[in-house]
Design a protein around this motif. Structure first.
Motif, PDB file in Angstrom:
ATOM      1  N   ASP A  19      50.641 -53.067  19.150  1.00 45.69           N
ATOM      2  CA  ASP A  19      49.959 -51.834  18.483  1.00 45.69           C
ATOM      3  C   ASP A  19      50.601 -51.174  17.249  1.00 45.69           C
ATOM      4  O   ASP A  19      51.899 -50.996  17.684  1.00 45.69           O
ATOM      5  CB  ASP A  19      49.661 -50.727  19.438  1.00 45.69           C
ATOM      6  N   TRP A  22      52.049 -47.952  17.473  1.00 46.87           N
ATOM      7  CA  TRP A  22      53.430 -47.406  18.525  1.00 46.87           C
ATOM      8  C   TRP A  22      54.700 -48.041  18.259  1.00 46.87           C
ATOM      9  O   TRP A  22      55.490 -47.419  18.404  1.00 46.87           O
ATOM     10  CB  TRP A  22      52.933 -48.047  20.042  1.00 46.87           C
ATOM     11  N   ILE A  25      56.090 -45.775  15.836  1.00 46.46           N
ATOM     12  CA  ILE A  25      56.554 -44.393  16.615  1.00 46.46           C
ATOM     13  C   ILE A  25      57.901 -45.026  17.206  1.00 46.46           C
ATOM     14  O   ILE A  25      58.776 -44.317  17.491  1.00 46.46           O
ATOM     15  CB  ILE A  25      55.638 -44.148  17.506  1.00 46.46           C
ATOM     16  N   LYS A  32      66.374 -42.751  16.692  1.00 47.01           N
ATOM     17  CA  LYS A  32      66.881 -41.342  16.878  1.00 47.01           C
ATOM     18  C   LYS A  32      67.926 -41.452  18.177  1.00 47.01           C
ATOM     19  O   LYS A  32      68.597 -40.568  18.033  1.00 47.01           O
ATOM     20  CB  LYS A  32      65.786 -40.666  17.061  1.00 47.01           C
TER      21      LYS A  32
ATOM     22  N   GLU B  20      50.355 -32.901  23.255  1.00 45.14           N
ATOM     23  CA  GLU B  20      51.799 -32.544  22.769  1.00 45.14           C
ATOM     24  C   GLU B  20      52.098 -33.913  22.255  1.00 45.14           C
ATOM     25  O   GLU B  20      53.406 -33.643  21.662  1.00 45.14           O
ATOM     26  CB  GLU B  20      52.546 -32.297  23.888  1.00 45.14           C
ATOM     27  N   GLN B  21      51.567 -34.994  22.221  1.00 46.25           N
ATOM     28  CA  GLN B  21      52.432 -36.136  21.726  1.00 46.25           C
ATOM     29  C   GLN B  21      52.277 -35.977  19.953  1.00 46.25           C
ATOM     30  O   GLN B  21      53.126 -36.567  19.465  1.00 46.25           O
ATOM     31  CB  GLN B  21      51.415 -37.398  21.861  1.00 46.25           C
ATOM     32  N   GLU B  24      55.338 -34.086  19.689  1.00 50.80           N
ATOM     33  CA  GLU B  24      56.584 -35.108  19.535  1.00 50.80           C
ATOM     34  C   GLU B  24      56.755 -35.900  18.070  1.00 50.80           C
ATOM     35  O   GLU B  24      57.789 -36.209  17.951  1.00 50.80           O
ATOM     36  CB  GLU B  24      56.266 -36.101  20.738  1.00 50.80           C
ATOM     37  N   LEU B  25      55.751 -36.226  17.770  1.00 53.48           N
ATOM     38  CA  LEU B  25      55.702 -36.988  16.229  1.00 53.48           C
ATOM     39  C   LEU B  25      56.402 -36.077  15.440  1.00 53.48           C
ATOM     40  O   LEU B  25      57.069 -36.556  14.740  1.00 53.48           O
ATOM     41  CB  LEU B  25      54.184 -37.292  16.096  1.00 53.48           C
ATOM     42  N   GLU B  27      58.459 -33.894  15.955  1.00 55.81           N
ATOM     43  CA  GLU B  27      59.869 -33.890  16.252  1.00 55.81           C
ATOM     44  C   GLU B  27      60.498 -34.953  15.573  1.00 55.81           C
ATOM     45  O   GLU B  27      61.726 -34.901  15.329  1.00 55.81           O
ATOM     46  CB  GLU B  27      60.129 -33.675  17.931  1.00 55.81           C
ATOM     47  N   LEU B  28      59.824 -35.902  15.546  1.00 55.63           N
ATOM     48  CA  LEU B  28      60.533 -37.122  14.979  1.00 55.63           C
ATOM     49  C   LEU B  28      60.807 -37.044  13.542  1.00 55.63           C
ATOM     50  O   LEU B  28      61.473 -37.726  12.883  1.00 55.63           O
ATOM     51  CB  LEU B  28      59.802 -38.484  15.328  1.00 55.63           C
ATOM     52  N   VAL B  40      52.222 -42.390  10.427  1.00 56.59           N
ATOM     53  CA  VAL B  40      51.710 -42.550  11.598  1.00 56.59           C
ATOM     54  C   VAL B  40      50.269 -42.469  11.961  1.00 56.59           C
ATOM     55  O   VAL B  40      49.369 -43.156  12.329  1.00 56.59           O
ATOM     56  CB  VAL B  40      52.589 -41.901  12.878  1.00 56.59           C
ATOM     57  N   SER B  79      46.502 -46.802  21.902  1.00 54.24           N
ATOM     58  CA  SER B  79      46.437 -46.636  20.407  1.00 54.24           C
ATOM     59  C   SER B  79      46.122 -44.973  20.233  1.00 54.24           C
ATOM     60  O   SER B  79      47.189 -44.487  19.602  1.00 54.24           O
ATOM     61  CB  SER B  79      45.577 -47.308  19.459  1.00 54.24           C
ATOM     62  N   THR B  81      46.713 -42.596  22.183  1.00 54.17           N
ATOM     63  CA  THR B  81      47.872 -41.866  23.026  1.00 54.17           C
ATOM     64  C   THR B  81      48.895 -41.758  21.644  1.00 54.17           C
ATOM     65  O   THR B  81      49.535 -40.896  21.984  1.00 54.17           O
ATOM     66  CB  THR B  81      48.584 -42.482  24.050  1.00 54.17           C
ATOM     67  N   SER B  82      49.074 -42.735  20.863  1.00 59.06           N
ATOM     68  CA  SER B  82      50.190 -42.538  20.198  1.00 59.06           C
ATOM     69  C   SER B  82      50.068 -41.426  19.267  1.00 59.06           C
ATOM     70  O   SER B  82      51.399 -40.690  18.761  1.00 59.06           O
ATOM     71  CB  SER B  82      50.186 -43.782  19.117  1.00 59.06           C
ATOM     72  N   ILE B  83      49.216 -40.715  18.961  1.00 57.05           N
ATOM     73  CA  ILE B  83      49.099 -39.498  18.141  1.00 57.05           C
ATOM     74  C   ILE B  83      48.707 -38.377  18.874  1.00 57.05           C
ATOM     75  O   ILE B  83      48.673 -37.398  18.150  1.00 57.05           O
ATOM     76  CB  ILE B  83      48.250 -39.982  16.611  1.00 57.05           C
ATOM     77  N   LYS B  89      40.890 -40.159  23.317  1.00 50.49           N
ATOM     78  CA  LYS B  89      41.399 -40.602  24.646  1.00 50.49           C
ATOM     79  C   LYS B  89      40.321 -40.607  25.760  1.00 50.49           C
ATOM     80  O   LYS B  89      40.163 -41.464  26.537  1.00 50.49           O
ATOM     81  CB  LYS B  89      42.831 -40.278  24.847  1.00 50.49           C
TER      82      LYS B  89
END
Lengths: 521, 145
Positions: A19, A22, A25, A32, B20-21, B24-25, B27-28, B40, B79, B81-83, B89
């Motif tokens: 993926d 992912w 990410i 990090k 919340e994912q 998290e992104l 935050e990155l 992303v 996939s 879940t990634s964003i 989902k």
């Protein structure tokens, strides 16, 4: 990395995921964490990269579902050939999947979406593996430094902070310090050797040798080594590879059998624990034996009692099971390895705890099906740790002389365990070692807690065990709230100056860390 | 402007489009990758469009190979879940349930729903990112954890 110390910074991670989102990410997340990241979208490509640069990576993180190759297959290849820690990932956290991961040798199983805190602590797996390697290499007679380190580290890392009091004794620290110094000394015997990469050809030689010896006998590492006729290979190398191989085979054989976990817990009457108890030392043998039964494994249930003893030794032993006596260990029941040993049994974790608590572990008995030799077992246990080898030089005298190398004789996976008699233990103990589960493998490498130290120490060790099972935590099976630990852990790097940096943290720091329950897997 | 952007983002969370994912992104995202989240997101939509296409074709064939469909959807779910595309989902999960039940009709229906959610989210995010860019670098007010 062959530097003397260990530092999570710059850890070389290979991420494999089909993926692309992912992958991107994870790359960012790992960067990090100050890791050095390589990404890969295909399993085959990943294998190619790994083989090309044999010592080029410290850890592999891979998704379970990939188009060109099953993630589990990749896992096996990496484990067998390269002996790198592998973490599996998936959006699916089904117990059976996780179990499969364990069986195939994953040192952790993360659920997507993955959090930073989970990635921040992956270095622990690398460290543990390295420590194991050192131990393997050292084999018997090692000054025991490696053991200590492992144990100590493990305890630290794993320390769930529960009952176990991580407050290491001052002398532990000193010892550790010494060890670390030794480690950094190139001339020291404890310095690590380059990792042996089991190429296809080498593995073939190995398999041929094993087949030559036949299934009826116990194919010991020595015999195999002799047959292989590879001058630079050591018995330890073969021993550790053999363990893995056995696991692999038994996995293939057992397939999806679900053995009743509870069956495994046969606690032999002999309670080595008595002996050990006092020493706070669980006979490692016990734990190790647990497995051999193959199915019975987990007999470990060792004393799980709050007695400190129990846990300590057990955990060491690789026996996946028996987990730390600390009852608190919810984990105990957990014993992931055990489950693996039971592999086949996909018993819910809950079962485990019961088993454990109720019975003293005597897995030895169970699988040996022989009368437990309490005193012996304890010894054996000690010797059993053989894995751990003599390094330990524990005060206790292992009857067997602590044949450290579990590798001595590994019965073929098909062997029935019961044949081992405790008396013979040391070598027998080894047999027990032949766990099917990889967990056992790991455990094998773990050292036996020395009886000399306080019980807590032992327990700490146990925890280390649990650590291996940590990944279970991730999957939510964990009893323990690992998630809380990770956060602690993530603080750790900052707080802790990795001894990799050639500086051993002050004992105070350690205590602090320990108290925080750092490293809980 | 920034406030507007913040509000839009908040509503995406409140309405359950994102979980919340996504945070998290964010935050990155840092100086090294100032447009990380948007990148992303773009990657996700590109890849998921491909997956949707595959599934569409598989469904059109009418043969209903549930294993295969389930496998596609597993991918899609991973996939998504990634964003943090939570509604998408959810549809994936439903679809997989229908697959396991061998319910072709259910699969078809769910898939339509899934495509709808997917498309809605894409539009909303595109709009959001556009505004965010206009509002300036610090446009997104971090939602306190």
């Amino acid at each position: 990395m062959e530097k003397s110390g260990f530092s999570p910074v710059g850890l070389r991670v290979l991420v494999v995921d089909d993926d692309p989102t992912w992958l991107k990410i994870l790359e960012k997340m790992l960067k990090k964490c100050s890791y050095e990241v390589t990404t890969c979208g295909l399993a085959r490509e990943a294998l190619r990269l790994l083989r090309e640069r044999k010592d080029g990576y410290d850890i592999v993180i891979s998704d379970v579902n990939m188009p060109d190759m099953d993630g589990f297959k990749l896992l096996e290849h990496v484990g067998l050939e390269l002996d790198l820690p592998v973490i599996m990932m998936s959006v699916d956290g089904e117990t059976s999947r996780v179990m499969k991961g364990v069986q195939h040798g994953a040192c952790d199983y993360l659920l997507k979406p993955i959090r930073m805190k989970e990635l921040k602590i992956i270095w622990q797996h690398v460290l543990r593996k390295k420590l194991q390697e050192v131990r393997d290499i050292e084999g018997c007679g090692y000054e025991g430094g490696a053991d200590w380190i492992t144990r100590y580290d493990e305890a630290h890392f794993l320390g769930g902070g529960e009952d176990v009091s991580f407050g290491k004794k001052r002398k532990d620290f000193d010892f550790e310090k010494k060890l670390l110094q030794d480690e950094s000394d190139p001339s020291s015997s404890s310095s690590k050797k380059a990792r042996v990469v089991w190429s296809f050809e080498l593995h073939q030689k190995f398999v041929n040798a094993v087949n030559q010896i036949g299934c009826d006998h116990k194919a010991g590492p020595k015999k195999i080594l002799d047959l292989m006729n590879v001058p630079w290979l050591t018995r330890e190398n073969v021993a550790s590879h053999l363990q893995k191989y056995r696991l692999y085979l038994s996995r293939l054989e057992k397939g999806k059998e679900l053995k009743c976990y509870s069956g495994g817990v046969k606690n032999a009457d002999s309670s080595p624990k008595d002996v050990e108890v006092n020493s706070g030392y669980q006979s490692p043998g016990r734990s190790s034996y647990v497995f051999s039964g193959g199915n019975s494994l987990i007999q470990k249930a060792t004393e799980i009692d709050p007695k400190p003893l129990a846990s300590a030794s057990l955990s060491d032993l690789n026996t996946d099971v028996i987990m730390p006596p600390k009852t608190k260990k919810t984990r105990i029941g957990f014993d992931p390895p055990i489950s693996s040993s039971a592999f086949d049994s996909l018993l819910p974790w809950n079962d485990v705890p019961e088993v454990l608590e109720s019975k003293p572990v005597l897995y030895e008995n169970s699988f040996l099906q022989q009368q437990p030799l309490p005193s012996q077992s304890s010894y054996v246990a000690n010797s059993a740790p053989s894995l751990m080898e003599e390094e330990m030089k524990p005060p206790y005298e292992t009857p067997a002389g602590g044949s450290s190398v579990n590798a001595d004789e590994f019965p073929m996976p098909q062997d029935k365990i019961p044949t081992v008699t405790l008396q013979d233990l040391d070598p027998s103990a080894m047999k027990l070692q032949e766990f099917n589960t990889e967990a056992i493998l790991r455990s094998l490498n773990w050292e036996l807690p020395e009886s000399h130290h306080s019980v807590s120490l032992d327990t700490d060790l146990d925890l280390t065990w649990l650590q291996g099972e940590r990944f279970l935590a991730n999957t939510g099976l964990q009893f323990q709230d690992y998630s809380s630990s990770p956060s602690l852990l993530s603080e750790l790097p900052a707080h802790l100056n990795w001894y990799g940096n050639e500086r051993l943290p002050d004992p105070d720091e350690y205590s602090f860390m320990v108290d925080q329950g750092l490293f809980i897997s | 402007m920034q406030r507007q952007v913040a509000l839009i983002k908040q509503s995406l969370f409140d309405q359950g489009y994102l979980d919340e994912q996504f945070m998290e992104l964010e935050e990155l995202q840092d100086d090294a990758n100032p447009n990380f989240v948007e990148e992303v997101s773009a990657l996700y939509f590109k890849d998921s469009a491909r997956l949707i296409n595959n599934i569409d074709q598989a469904l059109e064939r009418g043969t209903f190979d549930f294993n295969r469909l389930d496998s596609y959807m597993h991918q899609f779910k991973g996939s998504s879940t990634s964003i943090g595309a939570s509604k998408v989902k959810a549809e994936c999960t439903t679809f997989r349930e229908y697959c396991r039940a061998g319910n072709a009709e259910g699969c078809l229906r769910t898939f339509q729903q899934l495509k709808k959610e997917h498309s809605t989210l894409r539009k909303k995010l595109e709009h959001y990112f556009q505004l965010a860019r206009q509002a300036g670098p610090k446009e997104t007010a971090r939602r306190p954890k």
